[in-house]
Design an enzyme around this catalytic site. Structure first.
Site, mmCIF file in Angstrom:
data_model
loop_
_atom_site.group_PDB
_atom_site.id
_atom_site.type_symbol
_atom_site.label_atom_id
_atom_site.label_comp_id
_atom_site.label_asym_id
_atom_site.label_seq_id
_atom_site.Cartn_x
_atom_site.Cartn_y
_atom_site.Cartn_z
ATOM 1 C CB SER A 295 -0.902 0.031 1.244
ATOM 2 O OG SER A 295 -1.790 -1.056 1.278
ATOM 3 C CB SER B 177 -1.728 -1.884 -3.730
ATOM 4 O OG SER B 177 -0.907 -0.821 -3.329
ATOM 5 C CG ASP C 186 -2.245 2.107 -4.273
ATOM 6 O OD1 ASP C 186 -1.471 1.685 -3.402
ATOM 7 O OD2 ASP C 186 -2.435 1.515 -5.352
#
Length: 344
Positions: free
Chosen positions: A229, A267, A269
């Site tokens: 991340s 992830s 983000d």
């Protein structure tokens, strides 16, 4: 290989988020065998954020994350606490710590005043850090807050202690860029701070160079999906409202993509942007703001993308090799480059 300067825009004197006047950053690092984690706190201004809020907005580029406080920011467009960064399992602890800190500064919160919206953002540092130890405590938030200054430490410290990027050591990175806006060339600052914990080595692009493919040459295929991340914080002294700040935060994704990220399934983000140009008093009945026109924002968008990309690169260059739980190791980029560039 030297640390590159990303893009054509000039950096501020510190090349960090603290180039936006009033913004400070503090860290508390936990480095004890299998415990490799910590807390980083970004303080947007030195006053009472609950009574003197700032316009803010978040952009969720890929929502595999457990941040706290973003729903109210989306609705009201204001920031009313510092921004705390930590590991995934410590979000709840820091929410409580943020609330206690706000109550100490403003005892009427939750009684004769509205409740407070604590902002805590996270990445999973579980490869190096023993998440099951629940090592982060409220006192660590207080220590990071007390340590906040304009000298922004980077690399494997604070919340970045146990983070990994591109199979290398990641962590905290920061950068800034100056943006000349309008016919008069009025100068504004955009600063970025990232908690970098994403990417697979073959995907790493460094200032346009496919460095990851070079470093990974000869290694077998890696079928493990990305599980990292990144948190990207943007501060600016440009007079922007929450709608415009959401547009600015979205441009953090451009800087992220340039480093080789495809915003993988696992992830988280997330970008958060705030402006220090005008404080919003909580007891005011009417808010007046002189804002930049939308057609003038492109230089700020470029500054956001460049500063985020630079901050990610800075995190890689600033980090040192860390050994954590179960013997897991993340080698820093400088060490990997030294062995790569040294002839046999």
């Amino acid at each position: 290989m030297d640390l590159p300067h990303i893009g054509r825009l000039a950096a501020g004197p510190r090349n960090s988020i603290a180039d936006v006047a009033g913004v400070t950053v503090g860290h508390c690092t936990l480095d004890d065998g299998p415990v490799q984690t910590g807390v980083t706190v970004v303080v947007p201004h030195g006053g009472n954020l609950f009574s003197h809020k700032l316009p803010a907005a978040a952009a969720v580029i890929n929502g595999f994350g457990k941040s706290a406080g973003l729903v109210q920011i989306e609705e009201l467009g204001t920031l009313e606490t510092p921004i705390a960064l930590t590991n995934t399992f410590s979000v709840g602890t820091l929410v409580t710590a943020q609330i206690r800190q706000a109550l100490q500064a403003t005892p009427g919160i939750g009684r004769n005043l509205p409740t407070v919206n604590p902002v805590v953002m996270e990445c999973n540092d579980g490869y190096l850090n023993d998440l099951h130890a629940f090592a982060v405590r409220e006192e660590h938030f207080r220590q990071a807050l007390a340590a906040a200054s304009a000298e922004v430490g980077q690399g494997a410290l604070g919340a970045g202690r146990g983070m990994s990027s591109f199979g290398l050591k990641g962590g905290i990175g920061s950068a800034s860029r100056k943006a000349a806006v309008g016919a008069a060339g009025d100068e504004y600052m955009v600063g970025a701070l990232v908690l970098s914990n994403f990417g697979k080595l073959p995907d790493l692009i460094l200032d346009g160079r496919p460095l990851g493919r070079e470093l990974a040459a000869g290694e077998g295929p890696d079928a493990v999906p990305e599980k990292g991340s990144i948190i990207m914080l943007l501060a600016t002294d440009a007079p922007l409202d929450a709608r415009q700040l959401k547009r600015l935060a979205t441009r953090a994704g451009a800087g992220l993509a340039r480093t080789g990220s495809a915003y993988g399934h696992g992830s988280g983000d997330i970008a958060l942007a705030f402006s220090t140009a005008q404080q919003i008093e909580s007891d005011s009945d009417c808010v007046h703001a002189a804002l930049l026109a939308d057609h003038l924002l492109d230089p700020l968008f470029h500054a956001a993308a460049d500063s985020v990309e630079q901050a990610i690169v800075n995190a890689l260059f600033a980090a040192q090799t860390v050994r954590g739980r179960d013997g897991h190791v993340r080698t820093c980029l400088r060490e990997r480059l030294a062995s790569f560039e040294t002839p046999p």
